[in-house]
Each structure stands twice: as structure tokens, then as C-alpha cells.
Design a protein around this motif. Sequence first.
Motif, short mmCIF file in Angstrom:
data_model
loop_
_atom_site.label_atom_id
_atom_site.label_comp_id
_atom_site.label_asym_id
_atom_site.label_seq_id
_atom_site.Cartn_x
_atom_site.Cartn_y
_atom_site.Cartn_z
N ALA A 155 0.93 -1.15 0.06
CA ALA A 155 -0.03 -0.01 0.06
C ALA A 155 0.68 1.18 0.02
O ALA A 155 1.83 1.48 0.61
CB ALA A 155 -0.89 -0.06 1.20
N GLY A 156 0.53 2.13 -0.77
CA GLY A 156 1.24 3.46 -1.03
C GLY A 156 1.56 3.99 0.31
O GLY A 156 2.84 4.77 0.60
N ILE A 157 0.58 4.14 1.20
CA ILE A 157 0.53 4.91 2.49
C ILE A 157 1.63 4.00 3.48
O ILE A 157 2.62 4.73 4.07
CB ILE A 157 -0.46 4.93 3.25
CG1 ILE A 157 -0.54 5.83 4.56
CG2 ILE A 157 -1.23 3.49 3.52
CD1 ILE A 157 -1.71 6.24 5.01
N HIS A 158 1.73 2.84 3.44
CA HIS A 158 2.83 2.06 4.17
C HIS A 158 4.05 2.29 3.62
O HIS A 158 5.11 2.26 3.99
CB HIS A 158 2.47 0.54 4.29
CG HIS A 158 1.23 0.09 4.83
ND1 HIS A 158 1.17 -1.22 5.56
CD2 HIS A 158 0.08 0.69 5.15
CE1 HIS A 158 0.18 -1.27 6.42
NE2 HIS A 158 -0.38 -0.09 6.06
N GLN A 159 4.31 1.96 2.11
CA GLN A 159 5.70 2.37 1.57
C GLN A 159 6.05 3.53 1.93
O GLN A 159 7.48 3.82 2.26
CB GLN A 159 5.46 2.35 -0.09
CG GLN A 159 4.86 0.79 -0.32
CD GLN A 159 4.76 0.79 -1.93
OE1 GLN A 159 4.97 1.66 -2.68
NE2 GLN A 159 4.76 -0.71 -2.35
N HIS A 160 5.20 4.66 1.76
CA HIS A 160 5.87 6.12 2.17
C HIS A 160 6.23 5.99 3.51
O HIS A 160 7.45 6.60 3.90
CB HIS A 160 4.85 7.04 1.79
CG HIS A 160 5.07 8.48 1.89
ND1 HIS A 160 4.35 9.57 1.31
CD2 HIS A 160 6.19 8.97 1.84
CE1 HIS A 160 5.00 10.80 1.52
NE2 HIS A 160 6.40 10.34 1.62
N GLY A 161 5.23 5.67 4.49
CA GLY A 161 5.89 5.39 5.92
C GLY A 161 7.10 4.71 5.89
O GLY A 161 7.90 5.13 6.83
N VAL A 162 7.15 3.47 5.57
CA VAL A 162 8.56 2.75 5.75
C VAL A 162 9.90 3.47 4.98
O VAL A 162 10.84 3.31 5.80
CB VAL A 162 8.25 1.27 5.12
CG1 VAL A 162 9.65 0.59 4.97
CG2 VAL A 162 7.35 0.50 6.08
N LEU A 163 9.38 4.03 3.79
CA LEU A 163 10.79 4.75 3.38
C LEU A 163 11.08 5.91 4.32
O LEU A 163 12.33 6.07 4.47
CB LEU A 163 10.30 5.45 1.83
CG LEU A 163 10.05 4.16 1.05
CD1 LEU A 163 9.73 4.86 -0.43
CD2 LEU A 163 11.45 3.44 0.65
N LYS A 164 10.19 6.50 4.92
CA LYS A 164 10.66 7.47 5.96
C LYS A 164 11.25 7.08 7.18
O LYS A 164 12.24 7.52 7.83
CB LYS A 164 9.33 8.50 6.40
CG LYS A 164 9.25 9.74 5.06
CD LYS A 164 8.30 10.42 5.76
CE LYS A 164 7.97 11.70 4.78
NZ LYS A 164 8.90 12.53 4.42
N SER A 165 10.51 5.96 7.84
CA SER A 165 10.98 5.59 8.92
C SER A 165 10.61 4.07 9.16
O SER A 165 9.43 3.59 9.15
CB SER A 165 10.51 6.39 10.22
OG SER A 165 10.62 5.69 11.26
N ARG A 166 11.47 3.11 8.94
CA ARG A 166 10.85 1.61 8.80
C ARG A 166 10.06 1.37 10.27
O ARG A 166 9.28 0.56 10.11
CB ARG A 166 12.14 0.78 8.74
CG ARG A 166 12.66 0.83 7.36
CD ARG A 166 14.04 0.13 7.53
NE ARG A 166 14.02 -1.21 7.67
CZ ARG A 166 14.98 -2.04 7.66
NH1 ARG A 166 16.19 -1.45 7.07
NH2 ARG A 166 14.99 -3.17 7.73
#
Length: 537
Positions: free
Chosen positions: A307-318
Amino acid sequence: MHSDRVLIFDTTLRDGEQAPGASMTIGEKLRIAQQLARLNVDIIEAGFPISSPGQFDAVQRIAREVDGPVVAALARTMPADIDAAGEALLTGSRKRIHTFVATSDIHLAAKFGDDRYGRTMAEKRDTILSMTDRAVRQAKAITDDVEFSAEDAGRTEIEFLVQVIDVAIAAGATTINIPDTTGYCVPKEYAALFHAVRDECIRARGVVLSTHCHDDLGLAVANSLAGVLAGARQIECTINGIGERAGNASLEEVVMALKIRGQHFGTQTGIETRLLTETSRMVSIATGFAVPPNKAVVGSNAFSHEAGIHQHGVLKSRETYEIMRAEDVGQRAEAIRLGRHSGRHGLFSRLEKLGVFVPDERKAEVYQRFMELADQKKEVYDEDLVTIAQESRGGVPVEHYRLDHMHVSSGTGRAPKAEVLVHHHSSDTACRKVADGDGPVAAIYKAIDRATGSHHDLVSYGIRSVGEGADAMGEVTVLIGESGALFRGIARHTDVLQASADAYIQALNQLEGFRADRQDVEFVSDGIMQSFEGDAA
Ligand code: KIV
Ligand code: ZN
């Protein structure tokens, strides 16, 4: 006995191998045992020597050839079983005899129904007590390290369980295992068994108490952990949770739960967690039991985010969506799964990781192509991204290798051998190579590697039947990887070896395309966050 160290007793090669269809060759068992030693398990249960010559040999060779862990052999409380276990372990330096007998009324009525074991349940229980005493003493004369298991302890009346455990310890048992053989218990009940044993059997305070949980209700890991909270300091478990029926507690899950929630449990294990995924793959290949993608810790999706929202979150902070680091269990970090739900961040950071630079003016077009493809496919692989990037520069994917001929021979007692003839398009030459391997597919892949000179990782191999009956086709899916990028090949054929070779060549062609493409692209030097900070998801 209470310390903060939980011993890991791996029974993949014994209880794990009891899973229907999971049998392994002696060579595979030895390799897995060596890997378990690297993983730093405390005890390897290598087999049940009296049950077959193959089991006897496996225990004997593992005891002789594997250094590090204690090697355990299983035995019923029968004299001949204990003799066989002792003989199989003879040349081992660290050995344990693990003897077991059923203790629940249900088992006693069914397995000890004959009057020679006693006419009433009370008489049968007396027989169990004397069998336990005699077997533990016999084992103790062979090795100091003796484990006793009360089979079906989970459904055994507590007073009798305490009694039989007391007899086993008085006879010399140093580890007492309390198995939930049928996977019937819930965590609170299972923990209560350990509390009761420790409260009511003074001798039990001086030995290691062990869990052994089956997964019939999906509670094996939860029950094992409840046992640890109640004082157990050994967990019996298997890689990938394989075992009888629904399997055993899965080693990777209990170990990571104890590690990640270390403060909660107040314990630790000695497991080298970075080897968990590699070990899981090895067992999966040897048994032919695929690891489900969503399997905790070692599944291929365990660290993937779509999910885009998860990817964005993980890329910022795992930490936003991950409670453990992929590298700590031997998985690839930041496996961003690209699919219909992914955003621009996910796509361009993945391309960046692949070393493919997309100039700003081409990003809209590449993203558009990606979305069209994601609408048609469940998952977009690295090879697809490389193709999209190639196409948007006007290129066409090239066939680098072609398999012109293959011959495979295998038979009882002979290592499988493969000969391949691979055509190289770049030089218009053909290369013939021969290799042997543990199995015919391994031999084919080794010969192809030699003929192409390619060095890469074989990430996964899967086969399924398409259609029914003898003329069903085998569909093989192979994933190979290099520098964190994954390339897939899929092929179908009625001859599964041909399908295996075709899928591998296809994946190699994708990888070769990626290598060639990477030579003429610019690499980005900025980190992901710097490049895409502020970009709309
Ligand atoms: O499940 C079980 O009870 C066992 C014993 C032999 C320990 O596997
Ligand atoms: Zn079991």
C-alpha cells in the motif's frame, strides 16, 4: 531451574520429518544439521533410531559429524529403543537420550488397553510409572543427559502428570518435557501445567522444564511462549513449524518473539537470527514444503509493503510498519512490493535501488506505464521495471541465452548429473557444460551457471501442477537475485525438468538484460529520502 537463557531444541529432523510427505535423504539431513549448528541451536533431535535403518543412520552420522549442539535421539520407554538410541549416539561427544511414554487416560486406554499393562486405569498408570523409572535409569547408564516426555501431557490429569515427572527425575532425568501432543491446550491452561509441576513437584525445580507444542489450533507458538512465562527454559520447535499434522511451534517465530519482546519475557536465546531465512529455505527445498509468502519472519512478504501509505511510511522510517529489521532475520531489507496500490515514491525509490535513473521529464510516462502494468498483474517484479525503463528509452528486451540441449541422468545410489548446451547470442557461440548436484534440478542449474558464467543467488524455486492426471503440466517459478534485484522465470512443461530449465534460462535472460542496462544508465548518488523528499505520494 530458572535462568534467563531459553534453550532451543530443534526437532525438524524428527518431529518435523514426521509431517506427511516431508521425508528427507540422509544427505539433506546432514546438511540441515550442519546449518542448525551454525544457527546455534542448543539441541538437535536427529531422529528415532529404532524406527528404521534410515533414522538410525541419520542419528549416527549427525552425532558423529556435527559439532556444537547436543544431539538427541528419541526412544520409547522400551529397552530395545533405549539400546538403539545409545548405539546410534555412541560416537557422539554431546548426546542426549529422549525417552517418552503416554500419560493421558485417552492414550493409556488406547495404547495400553491390553490387560498385561493392568486391568484398571490405576494399574495401567502404575505400569507407566515403572516403565518410566526403568527407561530413564537405562538411559542414564548411557549418558548423563536424559530427557523424559509425558506424551499427551496437555490432556493428562495433573496429579498423575506430577507423579510420573517425579519418578522420571528421581531416576535421573535432567530435562522434563511437557508436550501438548494434540495441540489441544490454550495458553493459560498450558502455562498452568508448568506452574502446577513446579509447585507440586519439588524435584522439578532442579531440572529444565520444556515445552513441545503442536499447532492443531494454531496455538503452538502462543502456548510455547506461555510455557516460558511459566518457567519453561527449553522450547522444542521446528524450522517453518513443520511436523505431525498441523505441525509444531515454529522455531523462527518463538525465537523472534523472545528477542523482539525480550523485556516482556526476561529471557534470551543463543540463536544466530541472521541465518533464520536461509535455514527456512533450506528446509523448504529439502522437504518440498513451500513457505507461505505471509509466513511470519521468513515468508517472502514478511517485510514487503504494497500500500502506498505503508511504503511512504517505511521509506521515511521503518519503525512505522516494521517491528524487526529484515536483515536481523536474513531477509532483504525494505522489500517494497510494487503493485496497483503503490505510489510514485515506491516506484522511483525501487528503480533507484536497481541503479536505474529516470530523468524528471520521463517520470510521468514511466509511472503511467507502471500503473497500466500493475492493473494487469498482481505484482510488478524488478524485471518488469527494467523492461519499462528500457522501453521508455525505445529499447527492446533481448534474449541473451537459449537452451539448445539438455540431458539429465539420475538413479538410486547415483548423484544426479546434468549436461547442457547453452547458446550465447552476443557471441553466437554455444557452450556445453556438465555438473552434478543433490537433485536433478540442482544439477541442471549448476550446469547452466557454468555454461553462462553467471554468479547470482537462487532465491526461490516453486513447482505446481497445472491440470490433473499423469499428463498434467508442471509449472515452475524461479526467482534469482543479484545486488538486491529479483528476476523471475516461469515455464510450463509436461517434463518438470524441462520446465525447471526453461524457467531458469528465462530468469537469467532477465538478469542479463538488467546487467546490460545498468552499464549504460546513470547511477543516482543521493539517498532515497533526499531524492524524493517532498514528492507527492
Ligand atoms: O508430540 C509429542 O508428544 C512428541 C513426543 C515424542 C515428545 O513428539
Ligand atoms: Zn510432537
